[in-house]
Write a protein that holds these residues in place. Structure first.
Motif, PDB file in Angstrom:
ATOM      1  N   ALA B   8      33.136  35.308  41.939  1.00 48.73           N
ATOM      2  CA  ALA B   8      33.809  34.016  41.646  1.00 48.73           C
ATOM      3  C   ALA B   8      34.819  33.781  42.805  1.00 48.73           C
ATOM      4  O   ALA B   8      35.166  34.682  43.302  1.00 48.73           O
ATOM      5  CB  ALA B   8      34.305  34.182  40.402  1.00 48.73           C
ATOM      6  N   THR B  10      37.216  33.017  45.453  1.00 50.94           N
ATOM      7  CA  THR B  10      37.487  33.668  46.774  1.00 50.94           C
ATOM      8  C   THR B  10      36.442  34.656  47.280  1.00 50.94           C
ATOM      9  O   THR B  10      36.182  35.004  48.550  1.00 50.94           O
ATOM     10  CB  THR B  10      38.959  34.358  47.010  1.00 50.94           C
ATOM     11  N   ARG B  12      33.305  34.739  47.036  1.00 48.65           N
ATOM     12  CA  ARG B  12      32.178  34.043  47.433  1.00 48.65           C
ATOM     13  C   ARG B  12      31.733  34.307  48.952  1.00 48.65           C
ATOM     14  O   ARG B  12      30.839  34.186  49.628  1.00 48.65           O
ATOM     15  CB  ARG B  12      31.869  32.895  46.836  1.00 48.65           C
ATOM     16  N   GLN B  13      32.993  34.120  49.575  1.00 50.83           N
ATOM     17  CA  GLN B  13      33.157  33.783  51.010  1.00 50.83           C
ATOM     18  C   GLN B  13      32.658  35.258  51.889  1.00 50.83           C
ATOM     19  O   GLN B  13      32.511  35.345  53.067  1.00 50.83           O
ATOM     20  CB  GLN B  13      34.305  33.407  51.833  1.00 50.83           C
TER      21      GLN B  13
END
Lengths: 280, 79
Positions: B8, B10, B12-13
């Motif tokens: 979820a 941050t 994901r980057q």
């Protein structure tokens, strides 16, 4: 003359009869009696007379539960994205006394999400603007604004008498200050936080060993990566609405939905997750 | 069956082309811990506080069989 069953008029709603009074009549009666509007509202509800503006609260709430709301004070810490939503919804619901605190003033980057910010009040104090907005929405309630940050010095003065507090802050350090104040005064508090498409809500009870550290650990600052997610307007509206619902549950004596667990809302996928919180 | 990892906010980057709807599927040896899984994915531990395995709260020490659904949630803090 006391408010009695002779006041107001009968209305059939949802198959039941309810005695109702319009705002104008309640306000006129309050003036005549030398009462503040919120006192008139409380007296009316004590007599089973419902202000017409709350008709659609029936029968999700009973008239007795509406009276409980009118007799309650709630502290909303922060009047921005989350706090603006919570304050507005609690004002509409009929919570008798809202205490709103925020040291900041509206700026242009607030306009995408903060319900009390508009193009003509940029630069004005958020707490004062939110309080004025709430009074315009509902003249039957009492709204007190504090244009100051919560700290150990003013916590007692701001929070005393409140039945619930709402964490609508935008930084971790102040959230822990609120936690400490709520614990020392024995007030349940409803935490909410957002970033980008994401949000979270949890309720903490003053006697519970589960606290904010179960969410943030020892961290007291938001990471740069998290701040860089920004905040989309609907995200605080979703979380603020869930916070307002939780406050209504607490004030009416229903079990809180998020005590000891955190709802994590993912606006990117539309999914939400209920995560049990551990003792810290 | 492969392990499904859901990330979820941050996190994901850190995974290129991460699909938030399906998550990430990968094969891991049985007995791996949640902490070892995070290391494998180069997820920064300090960002994560809340972990769930198959919908139940878990920790870095939770041992996996390799077919679970593991979700990492970094808390957010804005208002």
């Amino acid at each position: 003359m006391a408010m009695n069953q002779g006041h107001g008029r009968e209305l059939s709603y949802g198959g039941r009869t309810v005695r109702i009074a319009e705002d104008a009549d309640l306000l006129a009666w309050a003036r005549l009696q030398g009462l503040a509007p919120w006192e008139a509202q409380e007296q009316a509800l004590e007599q089973g007379i419902l202000p017409l503006r709350y008709l659609k609260n029936l029968w999700a709430l009973s008239v007795e539960e509406q009276r409980k709301l009118a007799a309650s004070a709630v502290f909303v810490c922060g009047c921005g994205g989350l706090g603006g939503v919570v304050a507005q919804l609690l004002a509409r619901a009929g919570v008798g006394h809202l205490i709103l605190a925020d040291p900041d003033a509206f700026c242009p980057s607030n306009l995408n999400r903060q319900w009390f910010a508009h193009s003509e009040n940029i630069g004005q104090p958020k707490a004062v603007e939110a309080a004025q907005g709430c009074r315009r929405i509902n003249p039957l309630i009492r709204v007190t604004a504090f244009q100051e940050p919560l700290d150990s010095g003013n916590a007692q003065r701001l929070l005393v008498g409140c039945r619930a507090a709402v964490d609508a802050l935008d930084n971790l350090e102040s959230r822990f200050v609120l936690e400490k104040a709520c614990r020392s005064l024995g007030i349940p508090w409803v935490h909410g936080a957002v970033a980008g498409w994401f949000g979270q809500i949890a309720t903490f009870l003053p006697g519970s060993s589960i606290g904010l550290e179960a969410v943030y650990g020892r961290r007291r600052e938001r990471t740069q990566a998290e701040q860089d997610l920004g905040v989309l307007g609907p995200t605080p509206s979703v979380i603020g609405s869930l916070q307002a619902l939780e406050v209504l549950r607490v004030l009416t004596g229903r079990p809180p939905a998020y005590a000891g667990r955190l709802l994590y809302f993912d606006g990117e996928t539309g999914a939400s997750h209920l995560i049990p919180l551990a003792e810290t | 069956m492969a392990l499904q990892v859901l990330l979820a906010a941050t996190l994901r980057q850190y995974i290129p082309d991460y699909d938030p709807l399906t998550g990430l599927e990968l094969t891991v040896p049985a007995g791996i811990t949640v902490g070892e899984l995070a290391n494998r994915l180069a997820l920064p531990r300090e960002d994560v506080k809340l972990i769930m395995v198959n919908g139940i709260a878990a920790s870095w020490e939770t041992v996996l069989k390799g077919d679970e659904r593991v979700a990492f949630f970094p808390p957010v803090g804005g208002g």
